[in-house]
Design a protein around this motif. Sequence first.
Motif, PDB file in Angstrom:
ATOM      1  N   GLY A  53      19.889  15.510  35.012  1.00 24.04           N
ATOM      2  CA  GLY A  53      20.534  14.271  34.595  1.00 24.04           C
ATOM      3  C   GLY A  53      20.684  14.185  33.090  1.00 24.04           C
ATOM      4  N   GLY A  54      21.712  13.489  32.651  1.00 14.09           N
ATOM      5  CA  GLY A  54      21.973  13.356  31.230  1.00 14.09           C
ATOM      6  C   GLY A  54      22.978  14.369  30.735  1.00 14.09           C
ATOM      7  N   LYS A  55      23.395  14.178  29.496  1.00 11.44           N
ATOM      8  CA  LYS A  55      24.493  14.952  28.933  1.00 11.44           C
ATOM      9  C   LYS A  55      24.158  15.646  27.614  1.00 11.44           C
ATOM     10  N   SER A  56      23.098  15.203  26.944  1.00 13.08           N
ATOM     11  CA  SER A  56      22.818  15.719  25.608  1.00 13.08           C
ATOM     12  C   SER A  56      21.388  15.387  25.220  1.00 13.08           C
ATOM     13  N   ARG A  57      20.993  15.849  24.020  1.00 13.59           N
ATOM     14  CA  ARG A  57      19.678  15.497  23.503  1.00 13.59           C
ATOM     15  C   ARG A  57      19.559  13.985  23.330  1.00 13.59           C
TER      16      ARG A  57
ATOM     17  N   PHE B 220      26.166  20.744  35.141  1.00 12.77           N
ATOM     18  CA  PHE B 220      27.385  20.560  34.340  1.00 12.77           C
ATOM     19  C   PHE B 220      27.243  19.500  33.248  1.00 12.77           C
ATOM     20  N   LEU B 221      26.067  18.865  33.158  1.00 11.54           N
ATOM     21  CA  LEU B 221      25.729  17.978  32.038  1.00 11.54           C
ATOM     22  C   LEU B 221      26.733  16.847  31.854  1.00 11.54           C
ATOM     23  N   ARG B 222      27.127  16.256  32.962  1.00 13.42           N
ATOM     24  CA  ARG B 222      28.068  15.133  32.900  1.00 13.42           C
ATOM     25  C   ARG B 222      27.592  13.924  33.701  1.00 13.42           C
TER      26      ARG B 222
ATOM     27  N   TRP C   8      29.381  26.261  26.280  1.00 16.00           N
ATOM     28  CA  TRP C   8      30.310  26.736  27.309  1.00 16.00           C
ATOM     29  C   TRP C   8      30.459  25.714  28.428  1.00 16.00           C
ATOM     30  N   VAL C   9      29.352  25.153  28.882  1.00 17.31           N
ATOM     31  CA  VAL C   9      29.398  24.156  29.955  1.00 17.31           C
ATOM     32  C   VAL C   9      30.168  22.928  29.502  1.00 17.31           C
ATOM     33  N   LYS C  10      29.900  22.470  28.286  1.00 16.70           N
ATOM     34  CA  LYS C  10      30.577  21.271  27.796  1.00 16.70           C
ATOM     35  C   LYS C  10      32.074  21.510  27.602  1.00 16.70           C
ATOM     36  N   GLY C  11      32.474  22.773  27.448  1.00 19.80           N
ATOM     37  CA  GLY C  11      33.888  23.084  27.272  1.00 19.80           C
ATOM     38  C   GLY C  11      34.665  23.232  28.561  1.00 19.80           C
TER      39      GLY C  11
ATOM     40  N   ASN D 150      37.488  22.293  36.563  1.00 25.99           N
ATOM     41  CA  ASN D 150      36.518  23.363  36.756  1.00 25.99           C
ATOM     42  C   ASN D 150      35.138  22.826  37.124  1.00 25.99           C
ATOM     43  N   VAL D 151      34.779  21.697  36.535  1.00 27.03           N
ATOM     44  CA  VAL D 151      33.496  21.083  36.885  1.00 27.03           C
ATOM     45  C   VAL D 151      33.485  20.684  38.355  1.00 27.03           C
TER      46      VAL D 151
END
Length: 372
Positions: free
Chosen positions: A144-148, A186-188, A343-346, A351-352
């Motif tokens: 869960g979550g997207k970033s630091r 996928f960090l989204r 890469w995942v964030k791009g 694709n996600v």
Amino acid sequence: MRRNLEAKLDMLEAQGVTIVDRRQTYLDESAAVSRICRGAILYPGTRLIGARTFVGPGANVGTEGPAVLENAIIGENAEVASGYLKEAVMLRNARVGSSAHIRVGTLMEEEASTAHAVGLKHTVLMSFVTMGSLINFCDGLISGGKSRREHTEVGSGFIHFNFTPRGQSGNKATPSLIGDVAHGVFLRQRRIFLGGLSGIVGPQKVGFGSCTIAGQVLRREVPANRLVGDVPRKVDKDFYAALDAPSRVLKLNLEYIGHLTALQVWYRAVRLARIPAGSEYEHIRIVTQAASELLSVCIDERAERLRHFLEERGIPIPTLLFVNPPCPLKVEPSSPYLDHIEWVKGLSDDNVQIGASWLQSIVESSHAREIA
């Protein structure tokens, strides 16, 4: 032995490893100097044990006190403040605080972290997941979550209750899934918060975007995007009365194993496949390969705990079968290497969605065939 140790310390310093105090740094006979990378810093009280122990470039060991790594693998710029790590894997920039007790089957992905006095075993913390202090969370997978900045967090004083005394000898078929793999990688997804001074009785599930309030013991599944607080309950009943719901335990364990399997496929088909050949990327390959292999240990552990639970109740033991469809994403090595998180964030939204459907199909393919 002392001469051998001094020779090893000489070799480490010659290859660019910083040893703050040679008198308080120890490598056992099996620890390989070649697996301690240039730029690593070993602080006083560091002990490196075992042929598999690996310390990546820029990693810091023992920044706040004595630290023991026994066949542990820590990646680039990872940090172990103090404590004991055995057969665990930490990816780039992961960190454990002081007095850590990180045991076999633990995987901490990029920038996952704990504060002080945290115990983990057969636990997966996916990228950016953060734990407070004084936590015992064995047998769980958390995403869960997207970033630091926007991350899933477990509050201080949290316990995952992963053992029940019921049955002939109790059981540990109790893994809990906080978030999931198919979407979490996928960090989204929205972050999850488990409030402190609390516990959760496994096996359970908590959906993305949910928050459980502090000061409770959670005994039920939490859907996505919920704020949940349960009042304490009063119980006075026959201890040996039937209480287990074997079908629910079986379902949750199969789902959990399915997510571990999907995560291992992700490591093999995506993470490892993206690493280019070349010695400059060897440290990334070593840590990523170790993470993939560790997931096999986690899967075997869960299968064995489930087998014990079912055998004791006279329930046929399932055969675990998973489909392994080819990865639908375009994955190829790139030089220079693009960091996995970037890469995942791009990836595009299309694709996600395609990737999440692929991983979810692996999870859902788990099924049981009764063995006579």
